[in-house]
Design an enzyme around this catalytic site. Structure first.
Site, PDB file in Angstrom:
ATOM      1  N   ILE A 155       6.637  -2.569   7.567  1.00 45.63           N
ATOM      2  CA  ILE A 155       6.535  -1.117   7.706  1.00 45.63           C
ATOM      3  C   ILE A 155       7.347  -0.477   6.589  1.00 45.63           C
ATOM      4  CG2 ILE A 155       6.828   0.864   9.210  1.00 45.63           C
ATOM      5  CD1 ILE A 155       4.803  -1.307  10.190  1.00 45.63           C
ATOM      6  N   LYS A 156       6.686   0.359   5.780  1.00 47.44           N
ATOM      7  CA  LYS A 156       7.358   0.989   4.643  1.00 47.44           C
ATOM      8  C   LYS A 156       8.010   2.291   5.070  1.00 47.44           C
ATOM      9  CE  LYS A 156       5.666   0.864   0.352  1.00 47.44           C
ATOM     10  NZ  LYS A 156       4.695   0.968  -0.782  1.00 47.44           N
ATOM     11  N   ILE A 157       9.282   2.413   4.732  1.00 46.13           N
ATOM     12  CA  ILE A 157      10.056   3.615   5.040  1.00 46.13           C
ATOM     13  C   ILE A 157      10.733   4.084   3.757  1.00 46.13           C
ATOM     14  CG2 ILE A 157      11.995   4.561   6.352  1.00 46.13           C
ATOM     15  CD1 ILE A 157      11.425   2.499   8.534  1.00 46.13           C
ATOM     16  N   ILE A 196       2.534  -1.274   5.108  1.00 49.71           N
ATOM     17  CA  ILE A 196       1.896   0.005   5.425  1.00 49.71           C
ATOM     18  C   ILE A 196       2.987   1.041   5.615  1.00 49.71           C
ATOM     19  CG2 ILE A 196       1.746  -0.570   7.895  1.00 49.71           C
ATOM     20  CD1 ILE A 196      -0.844   1.136   7.962  1.00 49.71           C
ATOM     21  N   THR A 223       0.855  -1.189   0.000  1.00 48.43           N
ATOM     22  CA  THR A 223       0.000   0.000   0.000  1.00 48.43           C
ATOM     23  C   THR A 223       0.889   1.236   0.000  1.00 48.43           C
ATOM     24  OG1 THR A 223      -0.095   0.269   2.406  1.00 48.43           O
ATOM     25  CG2 THR A 223      -1.709  -1.223   1.410  1.00 48.43           C
TER      26      THR A 223
END
Length: 373
Positions: free
Chosen positions: A139-141, A108, A44
């Site tokens: 976790i998207k960074i 996300i 996402t």
């Protein structure tokens, strides 16, 4: 009869869907993609959530509950998005179990407005991870310079990370280093390295969009002959970096402690130029151990008519380098291209996030008024 998506999976490519919405979860369409079209994960981003939440009425009930509870807009967006991701993680839990956590992942992204703030990104990553509360969340960074330390610290806390918005080979090497540093920290902190997963999201089609625009401005036959090829060349050279970095002695020591390679993920794989084959960034980037995250249109095209012929990356590195050299000879500055793409990518995500906040704020006010709150 083997479908193209099955052939892709058999060739070592994990198919993830680049989309998520509550309707996909409730109407069974996402489950169908898992069962019928070899989808084994979801990504996402702020734009995806903006489109999902502002389309239809799937979020009205939760929005009304949040309004009744007096939630502010930031909290409301946090609750809406994490609820979808948690439910998607549950849907993909059997895939995660069957693959040892390699697939079955749902990503996300941290608030994109924090992309230039290391400490705030780390805090947000931990908050998202705790809220979703599922082992198979990523976790998207973003891979900004400020994001590199955040990637290391988040991994060091035992949290799996999807590093996003990678365009340049130099930055990709820095991302791999941040990953290895994170694993080293996690090991020192007593975490089980076998439970930490990561992908590095290398963007593809946007490279062609920007470089082709510059080639068109040059306007020569020589320039025209180079169009539509830079995205593949850049990604293929990223795979060469992956092979080099994860065959190093440094990684071997971590692998001995249970660590897994950070898999390359091909993002932005929907073709933007209608003159190019609609599965170009799928069939042209087949290699063992990669992820291809596709918008639904690209997934459907792949399932319908993609010609999967095996590994199309290994052994292409000399040709890919020659293509980038040819672009440089025409005056196209690679470093400028990737800097522009990173800046534009972040700007688009921030704009989508701000639009989402505005729409949710209006939705909260409307729900409050309807209830007389």
């Amino acid at each position: 009869m083997t479908t193209p998506t099955q052939a892709l999976s058999d060739a070592g490519v994990s198919i993830w869907l680049d989309d998520l919405s509550r309707s996909r979860l409730t109407d069974g369409s996402l489950k169908a993609l898992i069962e019928e079209k070899n989808v084994v994960g979801v990504t996402t981003n702020p734009t995806i959530f903006h489109l999902a939440i502002t389309k239809g009425h799937g979020y009205d009930a939760q929005l009304a509950e949040l309004a009744a509870a007096g939630a502010d807009v930031e909290h409301a967006v946090f609750e809406l998005t994490t609820a979808d991701v948690a439910d998607a993680c549950d849907l993909f839990a059997p895939v995660a179990e069957a693959t040892g956590g390699v697939d079955g992942r749902v990503s996300i992204e941290v608030d994109p407005r924090l992309a230039w703030d290391t400490a705030a990104t780390i805090a947000e990553a931990k908050k998202l991870h705790a809220k979703v509360g599922r082992d198979n969340v990523h976790i998207k960074i973003p891979a900004t310079l400020e994001g590199l330390e955040a990637i290391t610290e988040t991994l060091g806390a035992g949290i799996s990370v999807n590093v996003t918005l990678i365009f340049s080979l130099t930055r990709y090497r820095a991302v791999v280093n941040a990953y290895l540093l994170g694993l080293e920290k996690a090991k020192a902190n007593g975490h089980d390295l076998s439970q930490i997963h990561s992908v590095a999201s290398f963007f593809v089609s946007r490279v062609d969009t920007e470089i082709d625009r510059r080639l068109e401005a040059i306007g020569t036959e020589e320039a025209a002959a180079l169009k539509g090829q830079a995205g593949l060349a850049n990604a293929r050279l990223a795979y060469q970096v992956y092979q080099e970095e994860f065959s190093s002695e440094r990684f071997r020591l971590l692998a001995d402690a249970g660590a897994r390679p950070q898999r390359p993920l091909w993002a932005s794989t929907g073709v933007k130029d209608p003159n190019l084959p609609d599965t170009l960034y799928v069939t042209g980037l087949v290699a063992p151990g990669v992820v291809n995250t596709m918008p639904e249109k690209t997934l459907e095209a792949t399932y319908d008519h993609a010609q999967v012929t095996g590994d199309t990356v290994t052994g292409t590195y000399a040709e890919a380098n020659a293509h980038l050299d040819a672009l440089a000879a025409l005056g196209i500055d690679y470093n400028d291209v990737v800097a522009v793409l990173e800046s534009e990518g972040l700007e688009k995500f921030v704009a989508s996030w701000n639009e989402l906040l505005g729409d949710i704020e209006a939705g909260l006010a409307q729900a409050s008024a309807a209830k007389g709150v």
